[in-house]
Scaffold this active site. Sequence first.
Site, PDB file in Angstrom:
ATOM      1  NE  ARG A  13      37.304  31.157 -16.411  1.00 43.30           N
ATOM      2  CZ  ARG A  13      37.607  32.372 -16.832  1.00 43.30           C
ATOM      3  NH1 ARG A  13      38.482  32.539 -17.818  1.00 43.30           N
ATOM      4  NH2 ARG A  13      37.079  33.438 -16.251  1.00 43.30           N
ATOM      5  CG  ASP A  14      40.545  34.184 -14.909  1.00 47.10           C
ATOM      6  OD1 ASP A  14      41.022  34.081 -16.059  1.00 47.10           O
ATOM      7  OD2 ASP A  14      40.265  35.277 -14.395  1.00 47.10           O
ATOM      8  CG  HIS A 204      37.067  38.612 -12.385  1.00 50.46           C
ATOM      9  ND1 HIS A 204      37.017  37.238 -12.307  1.00 50.46           N
ATOM     10  CD2 HIS A 204      38.136  38.885 -13.168  1.00 50.46           C
ATOM     11  CE1 HIS A 204      38.000  36.711 -13.019  1.00 50.46           C
ATOM     12  NE2 HIS A 204      38.704  37.687 -13.546  1.00 50.46           N
ATOM     13  CG  HIS A 206      43.158  39.675 -13.411  1.00 49.04           C
ATOM     14  ND1 HIS A 206      43.844  38.559 -13.800  1.00 49.04           N
ATOM     15  CD2 HIS A 206      41.850  39.428 -13.678  1.00 49.04           C
ATOM     16  CE1 HIS A 206      42.998  37.672 -14.310  1.00 49.04           C
ATOM     17  NE2 HIS A 206      41.782  38.173 -14.250  1.00 49.04           N
ATOM     18  CB  CYS A 237      43.097  36.787 -20.010  1.00 49.21           C
ATOM     19  SG  CYS A 237      42.137  36.452 -21.485  1.00 49.21           S
ATOM     20  CG  ASN A 246      42.160  35.771 -11.435  1.00 45.18           C
ATOM     21  OD1 ASN A 246      42.826  35.112 -12.218  1.00 45.18           O
ATOM     22  ND2 ASN A 246      40.920  36.132 -11.671  1.00 45.18           N
TER      23      ASN A 246
HETATM   24  N1  COA Z   1      34.033  24.283 -27.172  1.00 38.30           N
HETATM   25  C1  COA Z   1      34.786  23.427 -27.894  1.00 38.30           C
HETATM   26  N2  COA Z   1      35.125  23.625 -29.160  1.00 38.30           N
HETATM   27  C2  COA Z   1      34.670  24.737 -29.760  1.00 38.30           C
HETATM   28  C3  COA Z   1      33.881  25.658 -29.076  1.00 38.30           C
HETATM   29  C4  COA Z   1      33.572  25.412 -27.739  1.00 38.30           C
HETATM   30  N3  COA Z   1      32.836  26.252 -27.000  1.00 38.30           N
HETATM   31  N4  COA Z   1      33.590  26.663 -29.909  1.00 38.30           N
HETATM   32  C5  COA Z   1      34.173  26.395 -31.085  1.00 38.30           C
HETATM   33  N5  COA Z   1      34.831  25.224 -30.992  1.00 38.30           N
HETATM   34  C6  COA Z   1      35.606  24.554 -32.034  1.00 38.30           C
HETATM   35  C7  COA Z   1      34.811  24.246 -33.259  1.00 38.30           C
HETATM   36  O1  COA Z   1      34.174  23.004 -33.140  1.00 38.30           O
HETATM   37  C8  COA Z   1      35.872  24.239 -34.343  1.00 38.30           C
HETATM   38  O2  COA Z   1      36.618  23.042 -34.248  1.00 38.30           O
HETATM   39  P1  COA Z   1      37.343  22.391 -35.515  1.00 38.30           P
HETATM   40  O3  COA Z   1      38.413  23.344 -35.926  1.00 38.30           O
HETATM   41  O4  COA Z   1      37.894  21.115 -34.978  1.00 38.30           O
HETATM   42  O5  COA Z   1      36.271  22.235 -36.531  1.00 38.30           O
HETATM   43  C9  COA Z   1      36.790  25.363 -33.894  1.00 38.30           C
HETATM   44  O6  COA Z   1      36.594  25.476 -32.479  1.00 38.30           O
HETATM   45  C10 COA Z   1      36.490  26.687 -34.555  1.00 38.30           C
HETATM   46  O7  COA Z   1      35.102  26.929 -34.465  1.00 38.30           O
HETATM   47  P2  COA Z   1      34.406  28.327 -34.793  1.00 38.30           P
HETATM   48  O8  COA Z   1      32.952  28.189 -34.590  1.00 38.30           O
HETATM   49  O9  COA Z   1      34.895  28.811 -36.133  1.00 38.30           O
HETATM   50  O10 COA Z   1      34.932  29.214 -33.627  1.00 38.30           O
HETATM   51  P3  COA Z   1      35.870  30.465 -33.637  1.00 38.30           P
HETATM   52  O11 COA Z   1      37.102  30.257 -34.404  1.00 38.30           O
HETATM   53  O12 COA Z   1      35.032  31.620 -33.943  1.00 38.30           O
HETATM   54  O13 COA Z   1      36.311  30.554 -32.085  1.00 38.30           O
HETATM   55  C11 COA Z   1      36.005  30.350 -29.723  1.00 38.30           C
HETATM   56  C12 COA Z   1      35.547  29.960 -31.112  1.00 38.30           C
HETATM   57  C13 COA Z   1      36.167  31.816 -29.528  1.00 38.30           C
HETATM   58  C14 COA Z   1      34.941  29.852 -28.805  1.00 38.30           C
HETATM   59  C15 COA Z   1      37.344  29.657 -29.408  1.00 38.30           C
HETATM   60  O14 COA Z   1      38.373  30.314 -30.039  1.00 38.30           O
HETATM   61  C16 COA Z   1      37.599  29.607 -27.928  1.00 38.30           C
HETATM   62  O15 COA Z   1      37.138  28.708 -27.267  1.00 38.30           O
HETATM   63  N6  COA Z   1      38.400  30.554 -27.366  1.00 38.30           N
HETATM   64  C17 COA Z   1      38.743  30.590 -25.987  1.00 38.30           C
HETATM   65  C18 COA Z   1      38.066  31.747 -25.282  1.00 38.30           C
HETATM   66  C19 COA Z   1      38.468  31.809 -23.825  1.00 38.30           C
HETATM   67  O16 COA Z   1      38.537  30.815 -23.133  1.00 38.30           O
HETATM   68  N7  COA Z   1      38.781  33.013 -23.314  1.00 38.30           N
HETATM   69  C20 COA Z   1      39.211  33.196 -21.986  1.00 38.30           C
HETATM   70  C21 COA Z   1      38.108  33.326 -21.042  1.00 38.30           C
HETATM   71  S1  COA Z   1      37.084  34.725 -21.262  1.00 38.30           S
HETATM   72 ZN    ZN Z   2      40.081  37.156 -15.050  1.00 40.18          ZN
END
Ligand code: COA
Ligand code: ZN
Length: 302
Positions: A13-14, A204, A206, A237, A246
Amino acid sequence: MTERVVVNDVGPRDGLQNQSRVLSPGQRLQLIQALLNAGVSHIEVGSFVSPKAVPAMADTDQVVAGLPVGAATYSALVPNQKGYQLARDAGVSIVELVVASTDTMNLKNINTSTAQAMANVAEIAGLAQADGIRAMCYLATAWECPFEGPVPQANAMALMQQMFDAGIEEVVIADTIGAADPAGVRRLTAEAAEVFGVQRLSCHFHDTRGMGVANVAAALESGIRKFDGSIGGLGGCPFAPGATGNVATEDVVLMLHQMGFDTGIDLGKLVAAVELAVELTGNCDGGSSINWLRRQVEKGVL
Ligand code: COA
Ligand code: ZN
């Protein structure tokens, strides 16, 4: 009897989320299988996040469906309720939520304020309890935020308290950008261990500034007995500028074994997992100890 330390490999994942080369679910499972072959008992297998935000984590449901049942303790990261539902439907038994120490980091990472992120954690923890799913929570950027700077220890402690109050079983104190040093790690982990108990904590790190294993050693002194590492030091990240890999699982395991701890991991087979990570990603150097470990494998010592 030697004392056991749990090493949780977060490479799938990370480690992979920040790679430019997107691996197929089959390749991600190959990496997980190599970790299982080495005896890694805890693996973070992926995340249920927006595939637009993190393309490398698309199709984590297919990864989960292909996991050898009962071979290890598997977890997956979920950033929000939608992610939780997808993880539950995929059959995940441990979900990892995440709240960073500052509003700016939470906005960049999961598009919410800290308060809203914590409210989501409470809601998802409640759902998880009803569904028989274990919920852990990462305190990201626990020591330093790439946007707001050093984090006062009282803030980190207060956020951890809120996580436990929300029904979270285990908190992972995370140095998301690799800015912490052993003195700071010792201070925060000692207080957290005293207040919450070491059995509910994990760390955790890095290796951005080369202090990853030193920070593990500092947390060990506070009694922490569970650590994340990433095979080959893969990682970073996408939402935290300047964050590199990491701390490498092989570096952590080698240090733990030399210090007399037991991890249940076969270092020789772990080197094979590093070689696979190198081959699959084309962007992995291995941890600081990898050349020494390779020589031991060549000599037949490992
Ligand atoms: N899994 C899949 N799709 C997701 C989702 C999830 N957990 N959460 C939101 N989405 C999708 C929505 O369905 C929507 O899709 P669309 O544009 O096709 O309609 C889109 O993302 C935006 O949805 P919204 O509810 O407005 O979310 P958001 O813009 O507030 O952001 C996050 C949602 C933060 C969950 C998304 O940006 C994300 O997954 N970021 C990655 C975070 C990450 O992995 N960080 C590193 C590890 S900590
Ligand atoms: Zn990390």
